[in-house]
Design a protein around this motif. Structure first.
Motif, short mmCIF file in Angstrom:
data_model
loop_
_atom_site.label_atom_id
_atom_site.label_comp_id
_atom_site.label_asym_id
_atom_site.label_seq_id
_atom_site.Cartn_x
_atom_site.Cartn_y
_atom_site.Cartn_z
N CYS A 135 0.83 -1.21 0.00
CA CYS A 135 0.00 0.00 0.00
C CYS A 135 0.86 1.26 0.00
O CYS A 135 0.44 2.30 -0.51
N SER B 139 -0.87 5.63 -4.81
CA SER B 139 -2.33 5.72 -4.86
C SER B 139 -2.89 4.57 -5.68
O SER B 139 -2.15 3.82 -6.33
N ARG B 140 -4.21 4.46 -5.69
CA ARG B 140 -4.86 3.41 -6.47
C ARG B 140 -4.45 3.51 -7.94
O ARG B 140 -4.11 2.50 -8.57
N THR B 141 -4.46 4.71 -8.49
CA THR B 141 -4.09 4.91 -9.90
C THR B 141 -2.64 4.53 -10.14
O THR B 141 -2.31 3.85 -11.13
N PRO C 109 -1.11 8.32 3.21
CA PRO C 109 -2.02 9.34 2.69
C PRO C 109 -3.43 8.77 2.49
O PRO C 109 -3.58 7.57 2.21
N GLU C 110 -4.44 9.59 2.62
CA GLU C 110 -5.82 9.12 2.55
C GLU C 110 -6.15 8.47 1.21
O GLU C 110 -6.99 7.56 1.14
N HIS C 111 -5.50 8.93 0.12
CA HIS C 111 -5.83 8.40 -1.20
C HIS C 111 -5.04 7.13 -1.53
O HIS C 111 -5.16 6.61 -2.64
N TYR C 112 -4.24 6.63 -0.58
CA TYR C 112 -3.56 5.35 -0.75
C TYR C 112 -4.47 4.24 -0.18
O TYR C 112 -5.23 4.48 0.77
N GLN D 158 -5.35 1.51 2.34
CA GLN D 158 -4.92 1.51 3.74
C GLN D 158 -4.55 0.12 4.26
O GLN D 158 -3.82 0.00 5.23
N GLU E 128 -7.60 -4.17 0.45
CA GLU E 128 -7.92 -3.27 -0.65
C GLU E 128 -7.06 -3.57 -1.87
O GLU E 128 -7.51 -3.43 -3.01
#
Length: 310
Positions: free
Chosen positions: A93, A97-99, A129-132, A134, A138
């Protein structure tokens, strides 16, 4: 002990218990992407030694030291180009980020990967970071989603997805039940197998696997074995894993009067651990090599795994 366990007796003459014994001990290795200034001859020798055992796969870690997945991808490309070993990549993680992770998965598959070990990774002090993503669950969902979207790419096959499990308990878990709940969730989301993190007692692993099965875990739980070559290394790895080194291990290594004696003591402790695990029913071993071919070869020889027989 041989990596091949079954005798040459015909199947109809074997007992039910004998039929349940694996014919071949599964074997895999973990390696670390080399630094940019690493000795190329040493890396070649590492890969040559590991390949001689015909491992089922070779797992490549990722870390900040090697530029996260830049180093992982480059090493996997080298393994795919120069050996016949099947590479598996650590995907954490912490890598983005997801992207960004979708881009990394595609690059890793292009490099030759057909399996990923989905991990949360070591948290930075400030957290992720919140957009990673967690948690590892996921990542599993992300991998499986991308796999479905690109099904033709795998010729009707699929990516193997592994996860981590913790025979001695995760340092952040409230209790043992939480460890099993997390593992069950990973299994439900699509994990194919789990590799254990560090442990020092064979009974910890054997009890863990039995309780996991009773809880409903059916994916393979592969024991990860670290050669205990020195007290300093053992304490460091215990610290990183959040585990206390058992007093019997600590005192045995501390009693050594020379580095050679310390090495011998540690390798005998590791050999005993591996033998007890296999005797207890484990069908495979995952060796944390720390990129040291000599220690890895020595350990496997002591266990009884002969590269000429695999």
């Amino acid at each position: 002990m041989s990596p091949r366990f079954s005798a040459s007796a015909p199947l109809d003459s074997m007992s039910e218990e004998e039929l349940m014994v694996p014919e071949r001990l599964a074997l895999s290795f973990e390696v670390i992407p080399p630094r940019h200034d690493a000795d190329e001859a040493k890396i070649d020798r590492l890969l040559e030694t590991l390949e001689s055992y015909h491992p089922d796969y070779i797992a490549v870690t990722s870390s900040k030291r090697s530029g996260w997945l830049e180093g992982t991808t480059a090493f996997i490309e080298r393994i795919s180009r120069t050996t016949s070993m099947r590479p598996l990549a650590h995907l954490a993680c912490t890598a983005g980020s997801r992207t960004e992770l979708i881009g990394w998965i595609n690059r890793l598959v292009d490099a030759g990967v057909r399996g990923l070990l989905a991990l949360r990774g070591d948290l930075p002090e400030e957290g992720l970071p919140e957009h990673y993503p967690q948690h590892a669950d996921e990542l599993i969902s992300l991998i499986r989603q991308l796999e479905r979207q690109q099904a033709a790419r795998f010729a009707a096959g699929r990516l193997a997805v592994g996860v981590a499990c913790y025979p001695s308990g995760h340092v952040e878990s409230k209790n043992e039940d939480e460890d099993f709940d997390v593992l069950l969730k990973k299994q439900r989301l699509g994990a194919d197998f789990a590799i254990t993190q560090l442990f020092f007692d064979a009974q910890d692993y054997l009890r863990f696997t039995k309780k996991a099965q009773l809880a409903g875990v059916h994916i393979p739980l592969i024991p990860g074995i670290m050669p205990m070559t020195s007290l300093r290394r053992v304490e460091r790895m215990g610290e990183l894993s959040g585990l206390a080194v058992p007093e019997r291990v600590r005192s045995a290594l501390a009693a050594a009067t020379t580095p050679e004696e310390e090495y011998e003591t540690g390798m005998e402790l590791t050999t005993e651990l591996a033998r007890d695990i296999v005797a207890g029913g484990a069908s495979g071993l995952h060796i944390y090599t720390h990129n040291n071919p000599d220690n890895t070869h020595d350990l496997l020889t002591r266990i009884g795994v002969d590269n000429d027989q695999r």
